[in-house]
Design a protein around this motif. Structure first.
Motif, PDB file in Angstrom:
ATOM      1  N   GLY A  33       0.845  -1.189   0.000  1.00 29.00           N
ATOM      2  CA  GLY A  33       0.000   0.000   0.000  1.00 29.00           C
ATOM      3  C   GLY A  33       0.879   1.236   0.000  1.00 29.00           C
ATOM      4  N   LEU A  34       0.617   2.149  -0.900  1.00 26.91           N
ATOM      5  CA  LEU A  34       1.382   3.392  -1.008  1.00 26.91           C
ATOM      6  C   LEU A  34       0.457   4.568  -0.720  1.00 26.91           C
ATOM      7  CD1 LEU A  34       3.342   2.596  -4.293  1.00 26.91           C
ATOM      8  CD2 LEU A  34       4.161   2.375  -1.934  1.00 26.91           C
ATOM      9  N   ILE A  35       0.857   5.390   0.229  1.00 24.40           N
ATOM     10  CA  ILE A  35       0.076   6.584   0.567  1.00 24.40           C
ATOM     11  C   ILE A  35       0.862   7.802   0.106  1.00 24.40           C
ATOM     12  CG2 ILE A  35      -0.980   7.939   2.399  1.00 24.40           C
ATOM     13  CD1 ILE A  35      -1.242   5.316   4.001  1.00 24.40           C
ATOM     14  N   ASP A  36       0.315   8.499  -0.857  1.00 22.89           N
ATOM     15  CA  ASP A  36       0.909   9.699  -1.444  1.00 22.89           C
ATOM     16  C   ASP A  36       0.317  10.909  -0.728  1.00 22.89           C
ATOM     17  OD1 ASP A  36       1.412  11.960  -3.049  1.00 22.89           O
ATOM     18  OD2 ASP A  36       1.077  10.893  -4.920  1.00 22.89           O
ATOM     19  N   ASN A  37       1.170  11.695  -0.076  1.00 21.70           N
ATOM     20  CA  ASN A  37       0.651  12.818   0.710  1.00 21.70           C
ATOM     21  C   ASN A  37       0.454  14.105  -0.111  1.00 21.70           C
ATOM     22  OD1 ASN A  37       3.257  13.771   0.435  1.00 21.70           O
ATOM     23  ND2 ASN A  37       3.567  14.135   2.615  1.00 21.70           N
ATOM     24  N   LEU A  46       7.150   7.939  -5.533  1.00 26.16           N
ATOM     25  CA  LEU A  46       6.403   6.683  -5.403  1.00 26.16           C
ATOM     26  C   LEU A  46       6.322   5.907  -6.710  1.00 26.16           C
ATOM     27  CD1 LEU A  46       3.649   7.833  -2.915  1.00 26.16           C
ATOM     28  CD2 LEU A  46       5.456   6.156  -2.480  1.00 26.16           C
ATOM     29  N   ALA A  47       6.267   6.599  -7.840  1.00 25.48           N
ATOM     30  CA  ALA A  47       6.266   5.900  -9.133  1.00 25.48           C
ATOM     31  C   ALA A  47       7.589   5.154  -9.334  1.00 25.48           C
ATOM     32  CB  ALA A  47       6.024   6.886 -10.275  1.00 25.48           C
ATOM     33  N   ARG A  48       8.688   5.811  -9.023  1.00 26.95           N
ATOM     34  CA  ARG A  48       9.992   5.152  -9.149  1.00 26.95           C
ATOM     35  C   ARG A  48      10.131   4.029  -8.115  1.00 26.95           C
ATOM     36  NH1 ARG A  48      13.232   2.577 -11.904  1.00 26.95           N
ATOM     37  NH2 ARG A  48      15.452   2.775 -11.434  1.00 26.95           N
ATOM     38  N   LEU A  49       9.581   4.240  -6.937  1.00 30.41           N
ATOM     39  CA  LEU A  49       9.613   3.212  -5.902  1.00 30.41           C
ATOM     40  C   LEU A  49       8.883   1.949  -6.376  1.00 30.41           C
ATOM     41  CD1 LEU A  49      10.581   2.843  -2.922  1.00 30.41           C
ATOM     42  CD2 LEU A  49       8.246   3.411  -2.266  1.00 30.41           C
ATOM     43  N   GLN A  50       7.748   2.129  -7.022  1.00 33.14           N
ATOM     44  CA  GLN A  50       7.015   0.972  -7.557  1.00 33.14           C
ATOM     45  C   GLN A  50       7.873   0.205  -8.561  1.00 33.14           C
ATOM     46  OE1 GLN A  50       2.690   1.590  -8.546  1.00 33.14           O
ATOM     47  NE2 GLN A  50       3.182   3.688  -7.928  1.00 33.14           N
ATOM     48  N   GLU A  51       8.494   0.919  -9.482  1.00 32.65           N
ATOM     49  CA  GLU A  51       9.353   0.263 -10.480  1.00 32.65           C
ATOM     50  C   GLU A  51      10.463  -0.538  -9.800  1.00 32.65           C
ATOM     51  OE1 GLU A  51       8.878   3.852 -13.806  1.00 32.65           O
ATOM     52  OE2 GLU A  51      10.774   3.602 -12.730  1.00 32.65           O
ATOM     53  N   LEU A  52      11.105   0.077  -8.821  1.00 36.50           N
ATOM     54  CA  LEU A  52      12.218  -0.579  -8.141  1.00 36.50           C
ATOM     55  C   LEU A  52      11.762  -1.781  -7.310  1.00 36.50           C
ATOM     56  CD1 LEU A  52      14.135   2.628  -7.044  1.00 36.50           C
ATOM     57  CD2 LEU A  52      14.900   0.958  -8.761  1.00 36.50           C
ATOM     58  N   PHE A  53      10.626  -1.673  -6.656  1.00 32.38           N
ATOM     59  CA  PHE A  53      10.115  -2.812  -5.892  1.00 32.38           C
ATOM     60  C   PHE A  53       9.810  -3.999  -6.802  1.00 32.38           C
ATOM     61  CE2 PHE A  53       8.892  -0.386  -1.908  1.00 32.38           C
ATOM     62  CZ  PHE A  53       9.623  -1.201  -1.050  1.00 32.38           C
ATOM     63  N   ILE A  54       9.295  -3.727  -7.981  1.00 28.61           N
ATOM     64  CA  ILE A  54       9.016  -4.806  -8.930  1.00 28.61           C
ATOM     65  C   ILE A  54      10.324  -5.398  -9.457  1.00 28.61           C
ATOM     66  CG2 ILE A  54       8.055  -5.325 -11.214  1.00 28.61           C
ATOM     67  CD1 ILE A  54       5.819  -3.236 -10.497  1.00 28.61           C
ATOM     68  N   GLU A  55      11.252  -4.548  -9.888  1.00 31.91           N
ATOM     69  CA  GLU A  55      12.535  -5.007 -10.445  1.00 31.91           C
ATOM     70  C   GLU A  55      13.380  -5.766  -9.429  1.00 31.91           C
ATOM     71  OE1 GLU A  55      14.770  -1.658 -11.976  1.00 31.91           O
ATOM     72  OE2 GLU A  55      13.028  -0.929 -13.093  1.00 31.91           O
ATOM     73  N   TYR A  64      -2.703   2.212  -4.332  1.00 30.10           N
ATOM     74  CA  TYR A  64      -2.209   3.587  -4.281  1.00 30.10           C
ATOM     75  C   TYR A  64      -3.320   4.496  -3.809  1.00 30.10           C
ATOM     76  CZ  TYR A  64       0.848   7.412  -5.874  1.00 30.10           C
ATOM     77  OH  TYR A  64       1.683   8.506  -5.941  1.00 30.10           O
ATOM     78  N   PHE A  65      -3.044   5.263  -2.755  1.00 30.08           N
ATOM     79  CA  PHE A  65      -4.012   6.224  -2.261  1.00 30.08           C
ATOM     80  C   PHE A  65      -3.367   7.596  -2.197  1.00 30.08           C
ATOM     81  CE2 PHE A  65      -5.781   8.640   1.359  1.00 30.08           C
ATOM     82  CZ  PHE A  65      -7.051   8.840   0.852  1.00 30.08           C
ATOM     83  N   THR A  66      -4.027   8.604  -2.772  1.00 31.24           N
ATOM     84  CA  THR A  66      -3.557   9.981  -2.707  1.00 31.24           C
ATOM     85  C   THR A  66      -4.424  10.731  -1.705  1.00 31.24           C
ATOM     86  OG1 THR A  66      -2.894   9.888  -5.030  1.00 31.24           O
ATOM     87  CG2 THR A  66      -3.092  12.073  -4.041  1.00 31.24           C
ATOM     88  N   LYS A  67      -3.781  11.275  -0.687  1.00 32.49           N
ATOM     89  CA  LYS A  67      -4.489  12.014   0.353  1.00 32.49           C
ATOM     90  C   LYS A  67      -5.043  13.322  -0.203  1.00 32.49           C
ATOM     91  CE  LYS A  67      -2.365  12.121   4.399  1.00 32.49           C
ATOM     92  NZ  LYS A  67      -1.379  12.100   5.498  1.00 32.49           N
ATOM     93  N   ILE A  68      -6.022  13.896   0.470  1.00 32.91           N
ATOM     94  CA  ILE A  68      -6.569  15.175   0.019  1.00 32.91           C
ATOM     95  C   ILE A  68      -5.607  16.311   0.314  1.00 32.91           C
ATOM     96  CG2 ILE A  68      -8.977  14.442   0.186  1.00 32.91           C
ATOM     97  CD1 ILE A  68      -9.121  16.118   2.807  1.00 32.91           C
ATOM     98  N   GLY A  69      -4.677  16.071   1.206  1.00 34.01           N
ATOM     99  CA  GLY A  69      -3.666  17.067   1.552  1.00 34.01           C
ATOM    100  C   GLY A  69      -2.627  16.440   2.464  1.00 34.01           C
ATOM    101  N   ALA A  70      -1.465  17.063   2.513  1.00 38.29           N
ATOM    102  CA  ALA A  70      -0.361  16.523   3.302  1.00 38.29           C
ATOM    103  C   ALA A  70      -0.584  16.646   4.797  1.00 38.29           C
ATOM    104  CB  ALA A  70       0.936  17.233   2.913  1.00 38.29           C
ATOM    105  N   SER A  71      -1.395  17.587   5.209  1.00 40.78           N
ATOM    106  CA  SER A  71      -1.560  17.892   6.635  1.00 40.78           C
ATOM    107  C   SER A  71      -2.831  17.313   7.236  1.00 40.78           C
ATOM    108  CB  SER A  71      -1.534  19.407   6.833  1.00 40.78           C
ATOM    109  OG  SER A  71      -0.291  19.917   6.408  1.00 40.78           O
ATOM    110  N   VAL A  72      -3.221  16.144   6.745  1.00 40.55           N
ATOM    111  CA  VAL A  72      -4.378  15.437   7.288  1.00 40.55           C
ATOM    112  C   VAL A  72      -4.053  13.952   7.361  1.00 40.55           C
ATOM    113  CG1 VAL A  72      -6.084  17.095   6.420  1.00 40.55           C
ATOM    114  CG2 VAL A  72      -5.446  15.130   5.018  1.00 40.55           C
ATOM    115  N   ALA A  73      -4.781  13.262   8.211  1.00 40.07           N
ATOM    116  CA  ALA A  73      -4.626  11.809   8.312  1.00 40.07           C
ATOM    117  C   ALA A  73      -5.320  11.127   7.143  1.00 40.07           C
ATOM    118  CB  ALA A  73      -5.230  11.322   9.625  1.00 40.07           C
ATOM    119  N   THR A  74      -4.843   9.948   6.814  1.00 33.74           N
ATOM    120  CA  THR A  74      -5.589   9.102   5.891  1.00 33.74           C
ATOM    121  C   THR A  74      -6.864   8.695   6.631  1.00 33.74           C
ATOM    122  OG1 THR A  74      -3.594   8.279   4.809  1.00 33.74           O
ATOM    123  CG2 THR A  74      -5.552   6.890   4.656  1.00 33.74           C
TER     124      THR A  74
END
Length: 185
Positions: A33-37, A46-55, A64-74
Motif C-alpha cells: 500500500g502506497l500513501i501519497d501525501n 512513489l512511481a519510481r519506488l514501484q518500479e524498483l520494488f518490482i525489479e 495507491y491512495f492519494t491524500k486530500i492534503g499533506a496535513s491530514v490523516a488518511t
C-alpha cells in the motif's frame, strides 16, 4: 473576579506504547500500500519506488491512495481498506512539519492494524520525526530519511533519491528494528 483556565496543548504527555507489526519474510509476491501525501514530487518518488520494488524485490502489486492534503490523516476507512488489501504500507514523502506529523500518524496506524509500515521523510525533520513517533506510542516506527527539500528537486534528482533509499525502505518492511518496543498497555 474572572477566572482564566489554562489548558496544556499537548494531550499526549504519557503515550500508550504500541508494538510494531511483525515484519515480512520476503517482498516477493507481496502487495504494498502506497500513501501519497500530495507533496510536490511525492508522486514521482512513489512511481519510481514501484518500479524498483518490482525489479529488485518482485513485488506483485500496489494499492495507491492519494491524500486530500499533506496535513491530514488518511481517513480510517481508507486505512482499513489499504491494510485489508496489502501486506505492508509506505507513506511518502513528508518534508515539512505538519506532513511529518500526519505521515507518521498514517505509518503508525498501519502498524497498529498489523501491517509493517515505513514513513519516508526528509532529513531536515529527523529530530521532530523521532519525537513525534514517541508521542504516537511507537518510537521505533521505521523512518527512512531522504534529502531535503523534496519540492525543489528535479524529477531526475527525486528518482535518484528513490534509488538511494530503496534498500532501506525494503529493510524497514523486512527487519524488526534492534530495539522493538512492546505494548505497555
Amino acid at each position: 473576579m474572572k477566572m482564566l483556565r489554562l489548558v496544556h496543548p499537548a494531550a499526549e504527555d504519557q503515550p500508550l506504547m504500541h508494538q510494531l507489526a511483525a515484519r515480512l519474510n520476503t517482498l516477493k509476491g507481496k502487495r504494498i500500500g502506497l500513501i501519497d501525501n500530495r507533496k510536490r514530487h511525492s508522486d514521482v518518488f512513489l512511481a519510481r519506488l514501484q518500479e524498483l520494488f518490482i525489479e529488485k524485490y518482485k513485488v506483485s502489486g500496489f494499492e495507491y491512495f492519494t491524500k486530500i492534503g499533506a496535513s491530514v490523516a488518511t481517513p480510517p476507512e481508507i486505512m482499513d481498506d489499504i491494510v485489508s488489501k496489502c501486506d505492508a504500507v509506505i507513506h511518502a514523502v513528508a518534508d515539512w512539519g505538519s506532513c511529518t506529523t500526519w505521515g507518521l500518524h498514517d505509518g503508525t496506524e498501519a502498524e497498529k492494524r498489523g501491517k509493517p509500515a515505513a514513513t519516508v521523510l526528509t532529513k531536515a525533520f529527523q529530530k521532530s520525526a523521532k519525537t513525534r513517533s514517541r508521542i504516537l506510542g511507537m518510537p521505533n516506527h521505521p523512518q527512512v530519511f531522504v534529502d531535503h527539500p523534496l519540492a525543489s528537486k528535479t524529477e531526475a534528482e527525486v528518482k535518484a533519491m528513490t534509488e538511494a533509499a530503496i534498500n532501506e525502505i525494503a529493510s524497514a518492511l523486512l527487519q524488526m528494528p534492534e530495539e522493538a518496543w512492546v505494548s505497555m498497555q
